[in-house]
Write a protein that holds these residues in place. Structure first.
Motif, PDB file in Angstrom:
ATOM      1  N   GLN A   1      81.144 -74.670   8.841  1.00 14.12           N
ATOM      2  CA  GLN A   1      79.709 -73.263   7.345  1.00 14.12           C
ATOM      3  C   GLN A   1      78.807 -73.116   8.142  1.00 14.12           C
ATOM      4  OE1 GLN A   1      80.713 -72.880   4.304  1.00 14.12           O
ATOM      5  NE2 GLN A   1      79.099 -71.459   4.284  1.00 14.12           N
ATOM      6  N   SER A   2      78.400 -74.335   9.064  1.00 12.45           N
ATOM      7  CA  SER A   2      77.252 -73.854   9.826  1.00 12.45           C
ATOM      8  C   SER A   2      77.341 -73.034  11.517  1.00 12.45           C
ATOM      9  CB  SER A   2      77.282 -75.402  10.572  1.00 12.45           C
ATOM     10  OG  SER A   2      77.448 -76.104  11.270  1.00 12.45           O
ATOM     11  N   VAL A   3      78.545 -73.452  12.267  1.00 14.73           N
ATOM     12  CA  VAL A   3      78.819 -71.843  13.291  1.00 14.73           C
ATOM     13  C   VAL A   3      79.309 -70.757  12.051  1.00 14.73           C
ATOM     14  CG1 VAL A   3      81.109 -71.283  14.538  1.00 14.73           C
ATOM     15  CG2 VAL A   3      80.514 -73.750  13.835  1.00 14.73           C
ATOM     16  N   VAL A   4      79.482 -70.468  11.046  1.00 14.56           N
ATOM     17  CA  VAL A   4      79.771 -69.025  10.933  1.00 14.56           C
ATOM     18  C   VAL A   4      78.660 -68.644   9.840  1.00 14.56           C
ATOM     19  CG1 VAL A   4      80.747 -68.028   8.814  1.00 14.56           C
ATOM     20  CG2 VAL A   4      82.083 -69.757   9.320  1.00 14.56           C
ATOM     21  N   GLU A   5      77.531 -69.352   9.552  1.00 13.72           N
ATOM     22  CA  GLU A   5      75.868 -69.060   9.331  1.00 13.72           C
ATOM     23  C   GLU A   5      75.483 -68.472  10.814  1.00 13.72           C
ATOM     24  OE1 GLU A   5      74.560 -71.926   7.034  1.00 13.72           O
ATOM     25  OE2 GLU A   5      75.335 -71.537   5.084  1.00 13.72           O
ATOM     26  N   SER A   6      76.066 -69.433  11.574  1.00 14.67           N
ATOM     27  CA  SER A   6      74.857 -69.136  13.264  1.00 14.67           C
ATOM     28  C   SER A   6      75.472 -67.468  13.363  1.00 14.67           C
ATOM     29  CB  SER A   6      75.202 -70.219  14.356  1.00 14.67           C
ATOM     30  OG  SER A   6      76.630 -70.302  14.412  1.00 14.67           O
ATOM     31  N   LEU A   7      76.626 -67.423  13.561  1.00 21.04           N
ATOM     32  CA  LEU A   7      77.528 -65.993  13.255  1.00 21.04           C
ATOM     33  C   LEU A   7      77.030 -65.036  12.978  1.00 21.04           C
ATOM     34  CD1 LEU A   7      81.095 -67.467  13.843  1.00 21.04           C
ATOM     35  CD2 LEU A   7      79.347 -66.327  16.229  1.00 21.04           C
ATOM     36  N   LEU A   8      76.256 -65.187  11.235  1.00 23.09           N
ATOM     37  CA  LEU A   8      75.486 -64.448  10.975  1.00 23.09           C
ATOM     38  C   LEU A   8      74.649 -63.967  11.214  1.00 23.09           C
ATOM     39  CD1 LEU A   8      77.789 -64.509   7.371  1.00 23.09           C
ATOM     40  CD2 LEU A   8      78.353 -62.844   8.436  1.00 23.09           C
ATOM     41  N   ALA A   9      73.805 -64.626  11.565  1.00 22.86           N
ATOM     42  CA  ALA A   9      72.057 -64.502  11.635  1.00 22.86           C
ATOM     43  C   ALA A   9      72.099 -63.868  12.865  1.00 22.86           C
ATOM     44  CB  ALA A   9      71.765 -66.621  11.993  1.00 22.86           C
ATOM     45  N   GLN A  10      72.852 -63.974  14.151  1.00 24.27           N
ATOM     46  CA  GLN A  10      72.682 -63.385  15.478  1.00 24.27           C
ATOM     47  C   GLN A  10      73.230 -61.767  15.295  1.00 24.27           C
ATOM     48  OE1 GLN A  10      71.280 -64.786  18.554  1.00 24.27           O
ATOM     49  NE2 GLN A  10      70.464 -65.569  17.158  1.00 24.27           N
ATOM     50  N   LEU A  11      74.088 -61.535  14.286  1.00 22.55           N
ATOM     51  CA  LEU A  11      74.846 -60.118  14.014  1.00 22.55           C
ATOM     52  C   LEU A  11      74.086 -59.000  13.847  1.00 22.55           C
ATOM     53  CD1 LEU A  11      78.046 -60.753  11.582  1.00 22.55           C
ATOM     54  CD2 LEU A  11      78.034 -59.483  14.021  1.00 22.55           C
ATOM     55  N   HIS A  12      73.224 -59.416  13.813  1.00 22.34           N
ATOM     56  CA  HIS A  12      71.943 -58.473  13.372  1.00 22.34           C
ATOM     57  C   HIS A  12      70.616 -58.095  14.992  1.00 22.34           C
ATOM     58  CE1 HIS A  12      72.026 -56.786   9.195  1.00 22.34           C
ATOM     59  NE2 HIS A  12      72.496 -57.912   8.642  1.00 22.34           N
ATOM     60  N   SER A  13      70.430 -59.087  15.275  1.00 24.64           N
ATOM     61  CA  SER A  13      69.464 -58.920  16.602  1.00 24.64           C
ATOM     62  C   SER A  13      70.574 -58.688  17.783  1.00 24.64           C
ATOM     63  CB  SER A  13      68.843 -59.972  16.548  1.00 24.64           C
ATOM     64  OG  SER A  13      69.279 -61.281  17.069  1.00 24.64           O
ATOM     65  N   ALA A  14      72.299 -58.708  18.094  1.00 25.70           N
ATOM     66  CA  ALA A  14      72.630 -58.866  18.772  1.00 25.70           C
ATOM     67  C   ALA A  14      73.255 -57.573  19.215  1.00 25.70           C
ATOM     68  CB  ALA A  14      74.497 -59.629  18.989  1.00 25.70           C
ATOM     69  N   GLN A  15      73.666 -57.271  20.603  1.00 16.85           N
ATOM     70  CA  GLN A  15      73.757 -56.123  21.172  1.00 16.85           C
ATOM     71  C   GLN A  15      75.781 -55.606  20.791  1.00 16.85           C
ATOM     72  OE1 GLN A  15      72.234 -54.302  23.517  1.00 16.85           O
ATOM     73  NE2 GLN A  15      70.420 -55.571  23.665  1.00 16.85           N
ATOM     74  N   ASP A  16      75.765 -54.637  20.938  1.00 18.18           N
ATOM     75  CA  ASP A  16      76.809 -53.869  20.233  1.00 18.18           C
ATOM     76  C   ASP A  16      78.062 -55.042  21.256  1.00 18.18           C
ATOM     77  OD1 ASP A  16      75.315 -52.302  18.940  1.00 18.18           O
ATOM     78  OD2 ASP A  16      75.616 -50.094  19.987  1.00 18.18           O
ATOM     79  N   ASN A  17      78.470 -54.423  22.167  1.00 21.30           N
ATOM     80  CA  ASN A  17      79.182 -55.681  23.114  1.00 21.30           C
ATOM     81  C   ASN A  17      79.256 -57.167  22.481  1.00 21.30           C
ATOM     82  OD1 ASN A  17      80.149 -53.271  24.649  1.00 21.30           O
ATOM     83  ND2 ASN A  17      78.629 -54.170  26.419  1.00 21.30           N
ATOM     84  N   ALA A  18      78.351 -57.958  22.419  1.00 18.96           N
ATOM     85  CA  ALA A  18      78.687 -58.766  22.115  1.00 18.96           C
ATOM     86  C   ALA A  18      78.593 -59.124  20.421  1.00 18.96           C
ATOM     87  CB  ALA A  18      77.285 -59.494  21.939  1.00 18.96           C
ATOM     88  N   ARG A  19      78.564 -58.201  19.388  1.00 25.23           N
ATOM     89  CA  ARG A  19      78.840 -57.713  17.571  1.00 25.23           C
ATOM     90  C   ARG A  19      80.335 -57.929  17.894  1.00 25.23           C
ATOM     91  NH1 ARG A  19      74.111 -53.289  16.534  1.00 25.23           N
ATOM     92  NH2 ARG A  19      72.653 -54.637  15.492  1.00 25.23           N
TER      93      ARG A  19
END
Length: 972
Positions: A427-445
């Motif tokens: 749960q904590s891992v998925v939440e951290s991934l979702l939180a970073q999706l909006h601000s990440a670069q396209d390659n990282a997304r």
């Protein structure tokens, strides 16, 4: 769309209709005979392509003999071209049949007065060492050339000596003292010594040779302390130890000693490189003291580059058995906490290092420790690993550089591994991934979406509340049409499909279609539709396939998309099934079958000779037959409702002696229904066998596709077992062999749902058998119908191999003798045996051995008598048929074997040679191909002569007797 679509429809076979082998060889031979040097060189350099296309010994032998002639009479530039061709075609050298003649033509140049010609010849001999390892004249020439005054010739002799030492024990033993003298001799220049030392890595053929070489290297390390000498000697030391295996612990200690004590960074880097090599090859030889010493060196070094190298060795070891040895064999382990270990201290210290590479290795070590070690005092490291991974995720997702992307891949891989072993952290891992999706670069997304999909496939952690964030991001991305955005659209859609496995809401479907219309090309839409088919969202897939039908330029692509649309439509029909409603189930199955029959017609039209779509056609035909079997079973269950209670039927059956009649009245109708049930059970077992055959023929399929086929097979076996247990034979039905293995790891949501249905049906059948004996006919019918409906309600998943072949493997067979015309038979006398030689070549695509590798090839030869000629004789049964099997291991993708076949019976025989492969796990795969030739068995001349003489003797007295009678009558 059409150009991109070739990846799945035009994944080429190997049958281009170009020049045949002889014509191609003649064409190149014409170039070799040309008077122009340029044309000769062009012809020589085209030979590797010829070998790749026609990799059979007859052609390769002729071609190499022609090249040897060019080498013998040509100039040095042509010889150099022939040398390069030989080195490129090293795996084809063993197919040369006339090795003596080939070597003779090449070796004649060694007596030239030109040292460059001799040098090229030595390199040529060295490149051929695998086929002439024990040629004494070659050994002698190499030893002689080592004493030459020409540097080019000496370097060529060193190259040849290294190659022959690797292949021949005799040569290695003989040359070892010579190499030792040259290395230790004062007259030998240092640069030549540096080239001679690596030859010692091949002195591993026996223990005494390896020991003497090791002693020499030990002397060199101490006698010549210069940087270059130490680096070359240490590396040769390591390679010798890795090959001989016995001295690896000593070598690890020596390298650690140099790493700790030698101040030169170049030597330290070489020690780290060799330690990494030994960590990959033999992690079990690392003791706790070795790992401890490496940790201390990493903690004490002030240089980031060296620290990263040491951490890379430790991260490699942390994923192997060595890490368990490190924690288990610690002195006073009971009183020591996990955080007091130097390895843990080092990893925690490096997790937040300002160098991304060091931080990545730190979190990787913590992740591996958390995943492999289950001790309670190591559990707190889980949170350390999670915090370190989250920090790296934030750091790397904002950076678009290649280094940051490589670090991000390591981070996301560790996240997937940690969640797999520790589900409570998901749960904590998925939440951290979702939180970073909006601000990440396209390659990282894109990479983060792949990670989210991998986690969600294993665990249903993406709740409906998280879909809102994903949909907002999807709307935002859809406004751009760059390549990266297109890739991101596919990745995000995959995550959305995985997170909503059961059904997509109308709003989500509208948003996805709208964004695809605005900013995507046809290929992106197709890839999203393909993912929808894999995840079971057939309604979405059908609409996307429908929209793509008019965007392709090829007829085959049109039929392919149309078939996918029909299959999605068919599976969508099955989503309307309701429990306890057999009539609606029959209508849904009928609608699905209608679409499936349309789809299979389109799929057949989409196939081509080069890409016959055999797996796809086989899978769909089995699905059609399975649906028809389900429909027939429901109809039979409905008919059984008119039968009387089983108790009456059992009594009548016992009095009449017919076991099958206990299902109903002693009437034609009851007996027919019972026979129908038995027929239905046999049909499901037959379907299970056919699914097994499809599994065995799919050598190149990925594991998810094979698991899908296996689940279909298990569903057939489950229904046949339920019919037997409830209706036909309740007493002897066993539940143990069908009980599911609860500990097996589930890889996908589809598998999870199927396994849930399997367990539920088994429990129902078992409870009915225990509660009611005999089982109520109404309860058994209801149970069977509900089982069928429950299986069909799980949306079918069309896995990757249905759309895309990542691994391509095929076998090409050549039989000799073989007729010029395939329809002509080969003539054999019946008192002789036919020696059938079978040669084969394993051909690979762009990614050989991606999922599984060929260990050996199983060849099965059988013969069948087609038509007799001559009289029938009493012949032993053994002589009438030929049935043989041999297993051969391919070497450099080539194999060859022979069979001796008897043809005692006169007539035409049909010989079939079928190949199958055995992978490294010992599993047999029926890959084919199957080749057929005809043999005509003729009577041998001696037997024919004896038989004619016997016939003449039998017919001889009759005319003489007639003549005597005529003479007697003529007297009167």
């Amino acid at each position: 769309m059409a150009a991109s679509g070739k990846s799945f429809l035009a994944d080429a076979g190997y049958g281009e209709q170009e020049l045949d082998a002889n014509s191609a060889l003649m064409e190149l031979d014409k170039g070799l005979r040309s008077g122009k040097l340029g044309e000769q060189c062009e012809a020589v350099v085209r030979f590797p392509r010829l070998f790749q296309k026609y990799p059979f010994p007859i052609l390769i032998n002729s071609a190499f003999l022609k090249l040897a002639d060019v080498f013998r009479v040509g100039n040095n530039f042509l010889r150099l071209c022939v040398l390069k061709v030989t080195q490129q075609s090293e795996k084809h050298l063993e197919k040369i049949l006339n090795v003596d003649e080939f070597v003779k033509r090449v070796f004649s140049v060694i007596h030239s007065n030109d040292p460059v010609a001799r040098a090229i010849t030595l390199r040529m001999l060295g490149s051929m060492a695998s086929i002439i390892p024990e040629r004494k004249n070659a050994h002698h020439s190499i030893r002689q050339s080592l004493d030459s005054h020409d540097n080019v010739e000496v370097e060529a002799a060193i190259f040849a000596a290294a190659n022959f030492s690797a292949q021949s024990k005799d040569f290695a033993v003989g040359i070892c003292n010579k190499i030792s003298e040259m290395i230790q001799g004062l007259a030998t220049p240092v640069d030549l010594k540096l080239k001679l030392i690596p030859i010692l890595q091949h002195m591993h053929h026996d223990a005494s040779l390896a020991s003497s070489s090791r002693q020499l290297l030990q002397q060199l390390v101490t006698s010549y302390p210069s940087t270059k000498m130490v680096i070359v000697t240490l590396h040769t030391f390591t390679l010798l130890a890795a090959s001989s295996l016995v001295d690896i612990p000593k070598q690890i200690q020596l390298l650690l000693q140099y790493l700790k004590n030698d101040p030169r960074k170049a030597v330290k880097r070489l020690a780290i490189q060799d330690l990494r090599l030994l960590a990959n090859k033999t992690p079990h030889t690392w003791s706790r003291e070795n790992i401890q010493a490496l940790c201390e060196s990493a903690l004490n070094t002030p240089y980031d580059s060296l620290k990263m190298g040491m951490l890379s060795v430790l991260s490699t070891l942390s994923g192997t058995i060595a890490i368990k040895q490190y924690f288990s064999s610690a002195p006073g382990a009971a009183a020591t906490t996990a955080r007091s270990f130097d390895l843990v201290k080092l990893a925690q210290e490096c997790c937040y290092h300002n160098n991304r590479g060091i931080a990545a290795h730190g979190v990787r070590i913590l992740t591996n420790i958390s995943a492999s070690c289950q001790e309670k005092d190591l559990l707190p490291l889980e949170q350390d690993a999670v915090f370190g991974l989250e920090a790296l995720l934030v750091l790397c997702s904002q950076d678009d550089s290649p280094g940051a992307q490589a670090t991000l891949k390591i981070t996301l891989t560790c996240m997937v591994k940690l969640v797999k072993c520790r589900p409570h952290l998901s749960q904590s891992v998925v939440e951290s991934l979702l939180a970073q999706l909006h601000s990440a670069q396209d390659n990282a997304r894109i990479l983060m979406c792949h990670c989210l999909a991998a986690i969600a496939m294993q665990l249903p952690v993406l709740a409906d509340g998280m879909l809102g964030d994903l949909m907002d991001l999807y709307k935002l991305i859809g406004q751009s049409a760059t390549d990266k955005k297109q890739e991101l659209l596919v990745s995000l859609a995959t995550v959305i499909f995985v997170s909503s496995q059961k059904a997509l809401s109308t709003e989500i479907k509208t948003v996805i279609k709208q964004q695809l219309e605005n900013a995507s090309n046809g290929w992106t839409a197709y890839r999203i539709a393909r993912q929808a088919s894999r995840m079971g969202n057939h309604d979405m897939a059908r609409e996307l396939y429908q929209s793509l039908l008019t965007q392709v330029a090829s007829e085959h692509f049109y039929f392919w998309l149309n078939s996918l649309k029909e299959f999605s439509q068919a599976e969508q029909c099955l989503t309307g099934l309701q429990e306890d409603s057999s009539s609606s189930a029959l209508s849904c199955i009928a609608e699905a079958l209608k679409s499936y029959h349309k789809g299979i017609a389109s799929l057949t039209a989409a196939s081509t000779p080069l890409n016959p779509l055999s797996f796809q056609c086989g899978f769909v035909k089995l699905r059609i037959d399975l649906l028809q079997a389900f429909s027939q079973l429901i109809c039979t269950c409905n008919s059984l409702k008119t039968s009387p209670p089983p108790a009456i039927a059992t009594t009548i059956a016992m009095t009449s002696g017919n076991d099958l009649q206990r299902c109903g009245r002693i009437s034609n109708q009851a007996l027919t229904l019972s026979l129908q049930m038995k027929h239905s059970m046999e049909e499901f077992r037959n379907l299970a066998t056919r699914y097994g055959d499809l599994y065995q023929s799919s050598f190149d399929a990925d594991s998810a596709t094979l698991r899908n086929v296996e689940l279909q097979q298990q569903s057939c076996l489950l229904i046949s077992h339920a019919i037997e247990a409830l209706i036909l034979d309740p007493e002897s039905a066993s539940f143990q062999e069908y009980s599911s293995n609860g500990t097996a790891h589930v890889e996908s949501e589809y598998e999870r749902r199927m396994m849930s249905v399997f367990n539920h049906v088994l429990e129902e059948v078992e409870s009915l058998n225990r509660k009611y004996a005999p089982v109520s006919y109404l309860a058994s019918n209801t149970c069977l119908c509900n089982a069928v409906i429950a299986l069909l309600k799980v949306p079918l998943s069309f896995q990757r191999y249905f759309f895309q072949k990542l691994q391509s493997t095929s076998i090409k067979l050549a039989l000799s003798p073989s007729p010029r015309n395939p329809a002509e038979p080969i003539a054999v006398q019946n008192n002789q045996q036919l020696a059938l030689k079978v040669e084969g070549v394993v051909q690979h695509g762009s990614k050989p051995g991606l999922f599984r590798k060929i260990q050996s090839v199983c060849l099965n030869v059988s013969s069948v008598l087609q038509s007799k000629s001559g009289q029938d004789y009493k012949i032993p049964l053994d002589n009438m048929t030929n049935e043989m099997e041999q297993r051969v291991e391919p070497h450099n993708d080539y194999f060859s074997t022979q069979f001796l076949l008897n043809f005692v019976i006169l007539g035409t025989h049909n010989i079939t040679v079928e190949s199958s492969v055995i992978d490294s796990n010992g599993i047999v795969w029926k890959t084919g191909p199957k080749t057929t030739i005809f043999v005509k068995s003729l009577e041998d001349p001696y037997s024919q002569q004896v038989r004619l003489q016997q016939q003449q003797q039998q017919q001889g007295p009759a005319p003489a007797q007639q003549q005597q009678q005529r003479t007697a009558y003529s007297r009167f």
